[in-house]
Design a protein around this motif. Structure first.
Motif, PDB file in Angstrom:
ATOM      1  N   ASN A 105       3.435   1.824   4.452  1.00  0.00           N
ATOM      2  CA  ASN A 105       2.234   1.724   3.620  1.00  0.00           C
ATOM      3  C   ASN A 105       2.334   0.555   2.645  1.00  0.00           C
ATOM      4  O   ASN A 105       1.340  -0.146   2.399  1.00  0.00           O
ATOM      5  CB  ASN A 105       2.023   3.038   2.851  1.00  0.00           C
ATOM      6  CG  ASN A 105       1.663   4.198   3.766  1.00  0.00           C
ATOM      7  OD1 ASN A 105       1.104   4.003   4.843  1.00  0.00           O
ATOM      8  ND2 ASN A 105       1.999   5.416   3.342  1.00  0.00           N
TER       9      ASN A 105
ATOM     10  N   ARG B 260      -1.523   2.008  -3.588  1.00  0.00           N
ATOM     11  CA  ARG B 260      -1.290   3.379  -3.140  1.00  0.00           C
ATOM     12  C   ARG B 260      -0.167   4.041  -3.936  1.00  0.00           C
ATOM     13  O   ARG B 260      -0.144   5.272  -4.052  1.00  0.00           O
ATOM     14  CB  ARG B 260      -0.948   3.368  -1.648  1.00  0.00           C
ATOM     15  CG  ARG B 260      -0.761   4.751  -1.062  1.00  0.00           C
ATOM     16  CD  ARG B 260      -0.824   4.718   0.438  1.00  0.00           C
ATOM     17  NE  ARG B 260      -0.689   6.047   1.025  1.00  0.00           N
ATOM     18  CZ  ARG B 260      -1.065   6.373   2.253  1.00  0.00           C
ATOM     19  NH1 ARG B 260      -1.637   5.456   3.027  1.00  0.00           N
ATOM     20  NH2 ARG B 260      -0.903   7.591   2.704  1.00  0.00           N
TER      21      ARG B 260
ATOM     22  N   GLU C  36      -0.173  -3.087   2.649  1.00  0.00           N
ATOM     23  CA  GLU C  36      -0.843  -3.784   1.550  1.00  0.00           C
ATOM     24  C   GLU C  36      -0.307  -5.205   1.401  1.00  0.00           C
ATOM     25  O   GLU C  36      -1.068  -6.137   1.097  1.00  0.00           O
ATOM     26  CB  GLU C  36      -0.682  -3.003   0.245  1.00  0.00           C
ATOM     27  CG  GLU C  36      -1.398  -1.668   0.246  1.00  0.00           C
ATOM     28  CD  GLU C  36      -1.535  -1.033  -1.132  1.00  0.00           C
ATOM     29  OE1 GLU C  36      -1.600  -1.784  -2.132  1.00  0.00           O
ATOM     30  OE2 GLU C  36      -1.572   0.207  -1.217  1.00  0.00           O
TER      31      GLU C  36
END
Length: 558
Positions: free
Chosen positions: A310, A201, A314
């Motif tokens: 975020n 991301r 991951e």
């Protein structure tokens, strides 16, 4: 109990007086009885395996197959190796009996079988550690071993932020952990000087954050700011998510859990260089090029928290470890105290100082990890300003802070600098490679006791174990890492595995030469033990260094 302990110690140390491979078992087992006779492994030897211990054949082939070339086929009867299930044994324990009729292993879990086979491997000639086929007799001495670990957390850390290390070496590092019956690889993946893990991301974390333009030369503590010299050479590297998955799977096959560390809210200059909005000033920073503590901490904003949630999302996909390490150490608070946003944030949250702000930030990460079924670990600074009961504390600034955390109800992993920092000198600094400072010789590591006897049992039981640390400011190569790690990591392995009353340093030194032969076969660049005493002047300098570190620790809690 004392008599029993002496008998057990004599059983282990007695092996060091003969020429068998049993003389070199490291870590020392809990109980060992030598018997008459031996058993020879052959290519016609079958294996019987209890159904509860499926996968045992894979372990046998992994550990014993490359050098012997044997298939170790499963048979219904007449086997030379018999692996049985015993629910009464410790989850990582095993019972190993070798006689003229073969090898009997009992365990309650796959992990117990693994540790039994690691012992079998150490009992064989050292050529068993060869990666290619070796033609010779694979003779095992007759004996009886009952064994289990003292601590559940037996770890070794590696910083790849300061200097990147290739995947092939990471796997070798894990192999060495498994050989020593250690079960945690603490992978320090992010730093001021480099971000080393792909986050899909946020690609700039690796396209920008993984490369620094140059690196300071020499020791920064002995240089004025305007006198620093840099090498002018870019240093970089990162692990793709596929590479990370490969490392995690490789470790799992060897019963090593990989614990990732993503630094927050300090040691984050590489991330801020990639995404300036994460910083308090908004300035475009470069990835840090010298050593020490960056003043640039993360901005305590909702956007920063979302960014790191975020990132951790991951990370959690890649690492099944129940524990996720978020650092939390050495986070200067000057920018929070000086910035209008920092002051506004503290006022908005009803916080009295920047320590409480750091505590609040850590709590946000803790809540997020807990909601996702994971547990937060952080260095002991995470206790500043208060801490949730779910968090686990890794105590590096001495034993006292770890005991304070245990008394407050937290699980603790002991990692104090005095005994477990393998980036410290292990002998005379004048003849050793450049290191950060201080002095941690082999004997000091071996005499480390992670669980003090004074506190109540309910406090002591919160000490999960201990681990060694390798910070790589001055370690540019895998060979240098190995030189700093071994044999000190072997000493620590015995500290965290073997019963306290079984440990004997003189006996460890008797077993160590045989163990070093294994490391020779594996191509480990260890430091030969001995010649590690300091003269009076060097002892005085190290005393001054330790005093300075103690003062730094004291001020860092203010």
């Amino acid at each position: 109990m004392l008599v029993l302990s002496i008998l057990l110690l004599n059983a282990v140390t007695g092996l060091a007086d003969d020429n068998s491979q049993g003389a070199t078992l490291i870590p020392a087992p809990r109980s060992l009885q030598v018997k008459e006779g031996s058993f020879i492994l052959t290519d016609k030897m079958g294996v019987t395996l209890a159904p509860q211990l499926g996968g045992g054949l894979d372990l046998i082939r992994l550990l014993l197959g490359p050098a012997t070339g044997f298939d170790f086929s499963r048979v219904d009867g007449g086997a030379g190796m018999r692996i049985g299930y015993d629910a009464t044994l410790h989850e990582e324990g095993y019972r190993l009996e070798i006689g003229t009729g073969g090898v009997d292993i009992s365990a309650s879990t796959h992990a117990g079988v693994h540790y039994a086979l690691q012992t079998v491997k150490q009992l064989l000639p050292v050529e068993i550690y060869s990666q290619g086929l070796v033609e010779q007799d694979w003779v095992l001495p007759a004996l009886l071993i009952d064994d289990q670990p003292r601590f559940s957390w037996r770890g070794l850390h590696l910083d790849v932020g300061r200097h990147f290390m290739p995947v092939e070496f990471i796997k070798k590092y894990i192999d060495l952990l498994a050989l020593h019956k250690m079960n945690r690889f603490h992978w320090h993946l992010t730093e001021d000087q480099g971000w080393r893990i792909e986050i899909k991301r946020y690609p700039r974390l690796t396209t920008v954050g993984s490369v620094r333009a140059q690196t300071v030369v020499g020791h920064p503590l002995f240089q004025d700011e305007d006198e620093k010299v840099f090498d002018g050479t870019a240093h970089g590297g990162f692990y793709t998510q596929e590479q990370v998955k490969g490392v995690v799977d490789y470790a799992a096959a060897r019963h090593v859990t990989v614990v990732p560390e993503i630094e927050f809210p300090g040691h984050a200059q590489a991330a801020i260089a990639a995404y300036p909005e994460l910083g308090n000033t908004g300035e475009q920073l470069k990835v840090m090029e010298d050593w020490g503590i960056s003043k640039n901490t993360l901005k305590p904003s909702d956007e920063t928290l979302d960014f790191y949630r975020n990132v951790l999302t991951e990370v959690m996909v890649l690492f099944p470890s129940p524990y996720i390490h978020i650092g939390g150490d050495e986070a200067p608070k000057d920018q929070w105290e000086e910035s209008p946003f920092g002051q506004q944030r503290m006022e908005q949250l009803g916080l009295t100082d920047a320590n409480e702000l750091q505590s609040w930030l850590i709590q946000q990460m803790d809540d997020f990890l807990t909601a996702n079924g994971r547990r937060l670990i952080g260095w002991d600074e995470i206790m500043q300003g208060g801490l949730s009961s779910n968090a686990t504390v890794m105590s590096w600034r001495g034993m006292e802070r770890g005991m304070q955390a245990a008394e407050a109800g937290h699980d603790v992993i002991m990692a104090p600098t005095q005994w477990t920092y393998f980036d410290y000198y292990q002998a005379d600094p004048d003849v050793e490679p450049l290191a950060i400072g201080s002095y941690t010789p082999l004997a000091q590591v071996y005499h480390f006791e992670p669980k003090p006897t004074g506190p109540p049992s309910e406090v002591r039981q919160r000490i999960l174990g201990a681990q060694g640390q390798l910070w790589t400011e001055f370690m540019k190569t895998p060979e240098h890492v190995e030189y700093m790690a071994y044999p000190r990591a072997a000493a620590l392995a015995e500290v965290v595995w073997s019963p306290r009353n079984n440990r004997n340093y003189d006996n460890f030194l008797l077993r160590l030469p045989g163990h070093m032969q294994r490391l020779d076969v594996l191509g480990v660049n260890y430091r030969p033990p001995g010649n590690d005493k300091l003269d009076a002047w060097d002892s005085f300098k190290q005393w001054l260094f330790d005093i300075a570190i103690g003062i730094y620790f004291w001020f860092s809690d203010l």
